[in-house]
Scaffold this motif. Structure first.
Motif, short mmCIF file in Angstrom:
data_model
loop_
_atom_site.label_atom_id
_atom_site.label_comp_id
_atom_site.label_asym_id
_atom_site.label_seq_id
_atom_site.Cartn_x
_atom_site.Cartn_y
_atom_site.Cartn_z
N ILE A 163 49.57 56.19 38.25
CA ILE A 163 50.74 55.41 38.16
C ILE A 163 50.22 53.88 38.70
N CYS A 164 50.66 52.94 37.96
CA CYS A 164 49.90 51.63 38.39
C CYS A 164 50.84 50.90 39.88
N PRO A 165 49.94 50.56 40.68
CA PRO A 165 50.73 50.23 42.19
C PRO A 165 51.34 49.16 41.98
N LYS A 166 50.98 48.18 40.83
CA LYS A 166 51.94 46.71 40.60
C LYS A 166 53.11 46.86 39.84
N CYS A 167 53.02 47.71 38.84
CA CYS A 167 54.16 47.95 37.87
C CYS A 167 54.94 49.26 38.02
N SER A 168 54.33 50.35 38.42
CA SER A 168 54.91 51.58 38.30
C SER A 168 54.67 52.30 36.86
N PHE A 169 53.79 51.46 36.09
CA PHE A 169 53.56 52.20 34.78
C PHE A 169 52.76 53.17 34.95
N ASP A 170 53.25 54.46 34.40
CA ASP A 170 52.64 55.90 34.52
C ASP A 170 51.63 55.84 33.24
N GLN A 203 42.20 49.29 34.78
CA GLN A 203 43.11 48.28 34.41
C GLN A 203 44.52 48.85 33.99
N CYS A 204 45.53 48.18 34.18
CA CYS A 204 46.90 48.59 33.73
C CYS A 204 47.03 47.81 32.41
N ASP A 205 47.29 48.59 31.41
CA ASP A 205 47.45 48.15 30.07
C ASP A 205 49.02 47.46 29.99
N ASN A 206 49.70 47.98 30.91
CA ASN A 206 51.16 47.34 30.86
C ASN A 206 51.46 46.32 31.64
N CYS A 207 50.83 45.94 32.73
CA CYS A 207 51.10 44.52 33.29
C CYS A 207 49.70 43.72 33.28
N GLY A 208 48.69 44.46 32.87
CA GLY A 208 47.56 43.64 32.78
C GLY A 208 46.69 43.26 34.13
ZN LIG Z 1 50.97 47.86 35.93
#
Ligand SMILES: [Zn+2]
Length: 569
Positions: A155-162, A168-173
């Motif tokens: 889970i992304c620590p910045k935007c909580s995208f699982d 890298q998080c593809d959801n928030c970049g």
């Molecule tokens: Zn994210």
């Protein structure tokens, strides 16, 4: 002549312009998002600059290393080399099919790239911009391996995208550290990883914050795209952290020091060096090993990077920091990163791909209509949506009915009524005839300026507007009727329309290289479009006009439903 061979003439004397295009991971075919995001705007820009007489070098290559390639190889039970070779060939075929006019599309798996990378690594180490330290990393005790980057998800620590990856998080970049992922799991065994220490090299990014800030604040960088500039400034204000540039893997560029045989220099440090190594490879191959310097050490050169927005930090922070460390090399002049293209509002089914694969597209349709549709909705300032309904509409209403029909009806009427030759016009043109030619000539400045500033949507809209003006001129003067009553009037109209078309062909060529080349030949011109430069090439009275064929195919509305079914809609 093939439109793929659009290269700067050897005697080009203009500005040296490096068109540096993002390096795709060789782990899958390319899709429409790649084309609209980087390759198409880069190609349009390069084609325009070549016609201006500038010394363009357009380079990129396959990113053959990195966990996207090794993860895929493990899923398929094959080697990373096999995966990389397969998709590298696919990329080359795709670029040929769409007319993406690289001077060199190489890969990171070359002796030259390895040498250039290791050289820069050692130089930066000596200067203290790289250093060694122990690093806590995620380790899969079932698989018995460390889990670099894409081998771990959570889970992304910045935007909580699982579903964020270790890098890298593809959801928030956001770029991430795998240790910060919440509920991390191994892609190898699904196990919850443990932490272990490993010795690695770090890039001392903290030492570059101030220099980068000063560089970004220079007046010539103030007109960068706002989303690129703001993202970069945000990163710098938040404060940079040192990042490890090596990994516990065996596929990649070896570390040129003893004791590091089981580790490799990692892709995000190594792949950006490809812009420099590819230029050197091109220079060596063309018989002038020092030729690369024209783009890299001459401060008068311009270096423009075409990438998608997920790659912004690597091109506006990390690569410039590396270039500052190396010293004496040109920093990016501009990084006109594009946003994303969604497919039919992202409703497309993920399980069935949900994207338009470029090799598939080329099996069914011609390249220019796709280049046209993607340019018309290019995601320059915000995400845009591609729909097949829009594609069919633009093809039928704009390419077939407006631009293609203009060319075909003018040439057909002329051939039929003037013995297959361009008729003679009076020495003084009527005001409306002169106004049309002036408008076409003026578009070389306005549309050209838009191409130069990488505002491709605006450039195309401006060009199509002029095509509309030519159609109106033709409708108003109706040469198909005038030819029966006032032959001189019809002759002037057709002469002027043919010369307006000649200008429009050159203006539209960067976007529509295949069909404008055909139209160019229909006007009796030889060689490549724009051979005489970025200006209207006159078509003289008496020129023999060959029989024209259709430039575009009208598409049936059923195409929309067919293609949406392929997308899983
Ligand atoms: Zn994210």
């Amino acid at each position: 002549m093939s439109p793929n061979t659009s290269v700067s003439p050897p005697n080009a004397s203009g500005q040296a312009i490096l068109v540096a295009v993002g390096w795709p991971y060789a782990n899958n075919h390319l899709h429409a998002g790649h084309l609209a995001g980087a390759y198409l705007p880069a190609d349009i820009f390069a084609r325009y600059q070549r016609m201006r007489g500038n010394r363009v070098l357009m380079v990129s290559g396959s990113d053959s290393h990195g966990t996207p390639v090794t993860v895929r190889a493990e899923q398929e039970g094959t080697t990373p080399e096999d995966v990389f070779q397969r998709y590298h060939q696919s990329f080359l075929d795709t670029f040929k099919g769409f007319g993406i006019s690289f001077d060199l599309f190489t890969s990171t798996d070359t002796a030259n790239h390895i040498e250039v990378t290791q050289q820069l690594f050692l130089q930066m180490l000596e200067q203290g911009d790289l250093y060694e330290a122990d690093q806590e990393l995620l380790f899969d005790s079932i698989a018995g391996r460390f889990l670099p980057d894409r081998y771990v998800e959570g889970i992304c620590p910045k935007c909580s995208f699982d579903g964020a990856r270790g890098d890298q998080c593809d959801n928030c970049g956001s770029t991430l550290d795998a240790l910060d992922l919440i509920n991390p799991r191994s892609k190898l065994s699904d196990a919850t990883p443990e932490r272990r220490k490993s010795r690695h090299f770090f890039l001392r990014l903290t030492a570059f914050t101030e220099r980068l800030m000063k560089w970004i604040e220079q007046p010539e960088h103030r007109d960068w795209r706002p989303h690129v500039r703001n993202f970069t400034l945000g990163m710098l204000r938040e404060g940079l952290i040192d990042r490890s540039i090596t990994r516990d893997i065996t596929w990649g560029v070896p570390i040129p020091l003893e004791g590091y045989e089981s580790k490799r220099i990692y892709v995000w440090f190594e792949a950006v060096i490809g812009y420099l190594s590819a230029t050197k490879e091109w220079a060596a191959t063309s018989g002038n090993p020092d030729g690369w310097k024209a783009w890299w050490t001459d401060p008068a050169a311009r270096t423009v990077y075409f990438i998608g927005k997920d790659n912004v930090p690597f091109h506006t922070v990390i690569w410039p920091a590396m270039l500052m460390s190396a010293g004496g090399l040109n920093l990016p002049s501009d990084v006109p990163a594009n946003q994303y293209v969604t497919m039919s509002g992202s409703k497309a089914s993920k399980s069935r791909g949900g994207v338009v694969w470029l090799p598939d597209y080329l099996e069914r349709y011609d390249p220019d209509p796709f280049r046209y549709a993607l340019t018309a909705s290019m995601p320059e300032t915000n995400d845009t949506d591609f729909t097949w309904a829009d594609y069919v509409r633009r093809n039928n209403d704009e390419l077939v009915a407006r631009w293609g029909n203009l060319v075909n009806r003018v040439l057909t009427i002329t051939r039929r009524n003037f013995d297959g030759r361009v008729p003679r016009a009076p020495s003084t043109l009527s005001p409306e005839s002169q106004a049309l030619l002036d408008r076409v000539d003026g578009a070389f400045d306005t549309v050209g300026g838009d191409y130069d500033r990488v505002q491709m949507r605006r450039a195309l809209a401006g060009a199509i507007e002029v095509a509309g003006a030519a159609n109106q001129y033709l409708d108003a003067r109706a040469p198909w009727q005038a030819v029966k009553t006032d032959r001189d009037h019809a002759a002037e109209t057709l002469y002027v329309a043919i010369n307006a078309i000649s200008g429009l062909i050159t203006i539209l060529n960067p976007v529509l290289p295949f069909t404008t080349q055909k139209a160019w030949e229909y006007l009796g011109h030889e060689g490549k479009v724009g051979i005489a430069g970025w200006r209207r090439t006159p078509v003289l009275a008496g020129t023999v006009l060959p029989e024209p064929g259709p430039l575009y195919r009208k598409l049936d509305d059923s195409v929309v439903a067919e293609e949406e079914a392929r997308l899983g809609l």
